[in-house]
Enzyme design. Structure first.
Site, mmCIF file in Angstrom:
data_model
loop_
_atom_site.group_PDB
_atom_site.id
_atom_site.type_symbol
_atom_site.label_atom_id
_atom_site.label_comp_id
_atom_site.label_asym_id
_atom_site.label_seq_id
_atom_site.Cartn_x
_atom_site.Cartn_y
_atom_site.Cartn_z
ATOM 1 N N HIS A 20 -59.093 1.699 -21.296
ATOM 2 C CA HIS A 20 -59.729 0.932 -20.214
ATOM 3 C C HIS A 20 -59.184 1.454 -18.879
ATOM 4 C CE1 HIS A 20 -56.014 -1.301 -19.756
ATOM 5 N NE2 HIS A 20 -56.120 -1.891 -20.948
ATOM 6 N N HIS A 23 -55.381 2.119 -18.274
ATOM 7 C CA HIS A 23 -54.833 3.372 -18.808
ATOM 8 C C HIS A 23 -55.198 4.543 -17.890
ATOM 9 C CE1 HIS A 23 -55.628 0.974 -22.647
ATOM 10 N NE2 HIS A 23 -54.321 0.981 -22.502
ATOM 11 N N CYS A 129 -43.349 -8.682 -32.371
ATOM 12 C CA CYS A 129 -44.755 -8.742 -31.941
ATOM 13 C C CYS A 129 -45.376 -7.392 -32.218
ATOM 14 C CB CYS A 129 -44.877 -9.084 -30.452
ATOM 15 S SG CYS A 129 -46.584 -8.854 -29.855
ATOM 16 N N CYS A 132 -47.018 -5.703 -29.086
ATOM 17 C CA CYS A 132 -46.053 -5.000 -28.223
ATOM 18 C C CYS A 132 -45.294 -3.933 -29.009
ATOM 19 C CB CYS A 132 -45.008 -5.963 -27.664
ATOM 20 S SG CYS A 132 -45.617 -7.220 -26.568
ATOM 21 N N CYS A 154 -46.390 -14.502 -28.654
ATOM 22 C CA CYS A 154 -45.879 -13.535 -27.674
ATOM 23 C C CYS A 154 -46.472 -13.892 -26.312
ATOM 24 C CB CYS A 154 -46.289 -12.129 -28.101
ATOM 25 S SG CYS A 154 -46.190 -10.919 -26.777
ATOM 26 N N HIS A 157 -49.199 -11.126 -25.419
ATOM 27 C CA HIS A 157 -50.430 -11.025 -26.207
ATOM 28 C C HIS A 157 -51.059 -12.364 -26.585
ATOM 29 C CE1 HIS A 157 -49.033 -6.872 -26.626
ATOM 30 N NE2 HIS A 157 -50.301 -6.602 -26.766
ATOM 31 N N LYS A 304 -53.689 -9.642 -16.130
ATOM 32 C CA LYS A 304 -53.571 -8.236 -16.507
ATOM 33 C C LYS A 304 -54.793 -7.883 -17.347
ATOM 34 C CE LYS A 304 -50.836 -4.921 -19.110
ATOM 35 N NZ LYS A 304 -50.472 -4.714 -20.493
ATOM 36 N N LYS A 307 -57.813 -5.053 -23.266
ATOM 37 C CA LYS A 307 -58.890 -5.103 -24.250
ATOM 38 C C LYS A 307 -58.720 -6.323 -25.150
ATOM 39 C CE LYS A 307 -61.721 -2.166 -25.249
ATOM 40 N NZ LYS A 307 -63.128 -2.061 -24.822
HETATM 41 N N1 MSP Z 1 -47.582 3.485 -26.560
HETATM 42 C C1 MSP Z 1 -46.895 2.763 -25.557
HETATM 43 C C2 MSP Z 1 -46.219 3.712 -24.581
HETATM 44 C C3 MSP Z 1 -45.248 4.657 -25.205
HETATM 45 S S1 MSP Z 1 -44.577 5.750 -24.033
HETATM 46 C C4 MSP Z 1 -43.321 6.488 -24.833
HETATM 47 C C5 MSP Z 1 -47.882 1.898 -24.780
HETATM 48 N N2 MSP Z 1 -49.154 2.243 -24.863
HETATM 49 S S2 MSP Z 1 -50.369 1.443 -24.204
HETATM 50 O O1 MSP Z 1 -51.526 2.193 -24.572
HETATM 51 O O2 MSP Z 1 -50.329 0.076 -24.588
HETATM 52 O O3 MSP Z 1 -50.153 1.438 -22.661
HETATM 53 C C6 MSP Z 1 -50.021 2.607 -21.957
HETATM 54 C C7 MSP Z 1 -49.916 2.355 -20.472
HETATM 55 O O4 MSP Z 1 -51.075 1.699 -19.973
HETATM 56 C C8 MSP Z 1 -48.729 1.510 -20.053
HETATM 57 O O5 MSP Z 1 -48.061 2.149 -18.966
HETATM 58 C C9 MSP Z 1 -49.336 0.246 -19.569
HETATM 59 O O6 MSP Z 1 -48.589 -0.339 -18.559
HETATM 60 C C10 MSP Z 1 -50.652 0.763 -19.024
HETATM 61 N N3 MSP Z 1 -51.586 -0.325 -18.872
HETATM 62 C C11 MSP Z 1 -52.163 -1.087 -19.852
HETATM 63 N N4 MSP Z 1 -52.888 -2.075 -19.246
HETATM 64 C C12 MSP Z 1 -52.773 -1.957 -17.905
HETATM 65 C C13 MSP Z 1 -53.307 -2.632 -16.804
HETATM 66 N N5 MSP Z 1 -54.106 -3.676 -16.922
HETATM 67 N N6 MSP Z 1 -52.993 -2.162 -15.570
HETATM 68 C C14 MSP Z 1 -52.217 -1.048 -15.377
HETATM 69 N N7 MSP Z 1 -51.701 -0.397 -16.391
HETATM 70 C C15 MSP Z 1 -51.913 -0.882 -17.664
HETATM 71 O O7 MSP Z 1 -47.461 0.959 -24.121
#
Ligand code: MSP
Length: 528
Positions: A20, A23, A129, A132, A154, A157, A304, A307
């Protein structure tokens, strides 16, 4: 680290679901910084990738009736690699935690820690969790609502946590608390921004526990090298990507030339990067990262975006209408890097129209059209006498070019991408004001003001050149077109940002299509 090396990473993304805009936001920020450093003459290296092990992915795969590897392959090919094209990321590498180079060298790292006495066998009992992929303290949990009333969930989540009771291997992380605190004290830049640093410091000051680093109740992960009945805890595995991708364990020379890295991460995963990760590296005798920067969240409706809470917006929903440049510009400009920011379609459309289309795009079109119309496309040059002496107004533009070049460079050094863009926009605004004031269309009517017309257009073209170079890390597509239309020499990506204002103009301009075309109607997708 070799002189001028700039190794920057994004988090590696879980492949349980599709990307999304949150990311994509992390990706874009890291990419802008990497492009900026490349254009500063650094040996910049951008790493991104995917986090594919652990219970969350395993469960998703089972629910979809495929093996976890099949699921990961599918998501990487159909969703995560395409994301990089959608938002125009120029990454140098893409690591998957299922890559052999990662699995083998992560095992080497673990074996090393084991041999050095940093790992022991213990019993873990507590909450976990899966969303997480994190062990939780009771203070991290809240009372559930709706279907989960009566259960502890959590706080992130809003889903129930699971009670684990397993024999695990533990990393003696508690032994590193003092060294971590000394690191934060001695190197205030290690964790940034300041609020993130304070949060991490007070967390470590409350005392560190040891970390359970293996799981034995499922097998989707890297096998613990001395005990194959355990797989490595997914975060311990994932963090190692930053070194396995840079040659750790297999190419010492490459590793020495890249490491240490600057890590860009969302604030929700700051502790993993600013506490666990440096402790792991200290135990292994490897230099800690150069910096961990925690950015804020994209909020939708005040929450925040995610998905799992159904507020996720796919990046292509924005880029299909506005293009990748507008996506990149909007998120880098509208949100202070390091703080949360709300996304709204209205704000995006308003900035697209006023800043990109009217502010920058129009300026470029008008100046180029005037050089074509009044000078047959030949850029008036001081040396050929088609442009005359500079007046105070012209010199003021030159001074602004130099000032914003220096200011943007300084802001990028502190990762203040939004401030760098705001500085550059002063030049956009001043150039627009300059054109309005100088009225080249009036000068063009009078043969006696021919030389003055030349000076004004010369000054405006140079200003546009400076803008093309300074904005190319953020809006590479539009600035590439502009650079070509300005007759700029060579590839725009090879122009130095820190010397952007020194550009003296090409020979001829060529026609330029509108850089940010008018968007007639913006239909907000019903299904976010
Ligand atoms: N797999 C772990 C990271 C491991 S790094 C050694 C993870 N993955 S994630 O896919 O859940 O998230 C990846 C990144 O996307 C994180 O930095 C997270 O903060 C970011 N974001 C997820 N949702 C977000 C928002 N709504 N806004 C900004 N960034 C967000 O965590």
């Amino acid at each position: 680290m070799s002189a001028g090396s700039f190794y920057i990473t994004t988090p590696i993304f879980y492949v349980n679901d599709v990307p999304h805009i949150g990311h994509a936001y992390t990706e874009v920020a890291a990419d802008v910084l990497a492009r900026w450093h490349r254009q500063s003459g650094d040996d910049a290296w951008l790493l991104t990738g995917t986090d594919e092990h652990g219970q969350k992915i395993l469960r998703t795969a089972i629910a979809n009736g495929v093996t976890p590897k099949e699921w990961a392959d599918r998501l990487v090919e159909t969703a995560w690699k395409p994301l990089l094209e959608t938002v125009n990321i120029a990454n140098d590498d893409f690591i998957r935690t299922t890559d052999e180079r990662h699995e083998v060298n992560a095992q080497k790292f673990l074996q090393h820690l084991h041999d050095e006495g940093h790992i022991y066998t213990g019993e873990y009992e507590g909450y976990y969790c899966v969303g997480c992929e994190e062990y939780k303290q009771t203070s991290d949990l809240v009372d559930g609502t709706g279907a989960y009333t009566g259960q502890l969930v959590c706080a992130i989540h809003s889903k129930p946590v699971e009670l684990l009771h397993e024999k695990n291997y533990f990393f003696k992380m508690s032994a590193f608390a003092e060294r971590l605190l000394a690191l934060y004290e001695e190197n205030p830049n290690f964790v940034q921004p300041e609020a993130a640093r304070n949060e991490v410091m007070s967390f470590v000051k409350r005392g560190l526990s040891d970390l359970s680093i293996s799981r034995s109740s499922f097998d989707w992960g890297i096998k613990v090298p001395w005990d194959e009945s355990h797989v490595v805890y997914v975060w311990f595995d994932a963090l190692l990507n930053y070194i396995t991708a840079a040659g750790y364990g297999q190419n010492d020379e490459e590793f020495a030339s890249r490491w240490p890295a600057t890590h860009i991460v969302g604030k929700d995963i700051l502790r993993f990067h600013a506490v666990i990760w440096p402790a792991m590296l200290m135990a292994a005798g490897i230099e800690v990262p150069k910096q961990v920067f925690g950015h804020g969240w994209l909020l939708v409706g005040g929450e925040k975006m995610s998905k799992s809470k159904l507020t996720g917006i796919a990046p292509s929903q924005i880029t299909d209408t506005f293009g990748s440049d507008a996506f990149r510009y909007y998120f880098m400009r509208a949100i202070s890097f390091g703080q949360d920011g709300s996304f709204s379609w209205e704000d995006l459309s308003a900035r697209y129209q006023s800043e990109l289309a009217n502010g920058f795009g129009n300026l470029a079109s008008r100046v180029i059209a005037m050089v074509l119309r009044y000078c047959d496309g030949t850029i008036p040059a001081l040396s050929e006498g088609t442009a005359g002496d500079f007046t105070a107004d012209d010199l003021a533009i030159r001074a602004t070019e130099q000032r914003v070049t220096d200011a943007a460079t300084a802001f990028i050094d502190t990762l203040a991408i939004h401030d760098a863009l705001a500085s550059v926009w002063q030049l956009v605004d001043e150039l627009n004001g300059y054109i309005t004031l100088q009225e080249p269309w009036v000068l063009a009517k009078n043969p006696e003001s021919r030389e003055r017309l030349g000076t004004v257009l010369h000054t405006a073209v140079r200003g546009l050149g400076t803008l093309a170079v300074l904005l190319s890390p953020v809006i590479p597509v539009a600035t590439g077109k502009l650079w070509t239309a300005l007759g700029g020499d060579g590839d725009l990506a090879d122009q130095r940002v820190d010397r952007a204002w020194e550009w003296t103009g090409g020979a001829k301009v060529s026609a330029l299509e509108p850089l940010f075309p008018r968007i007639e109607s913006i239909v907000e997708p019903a299904d976010g």
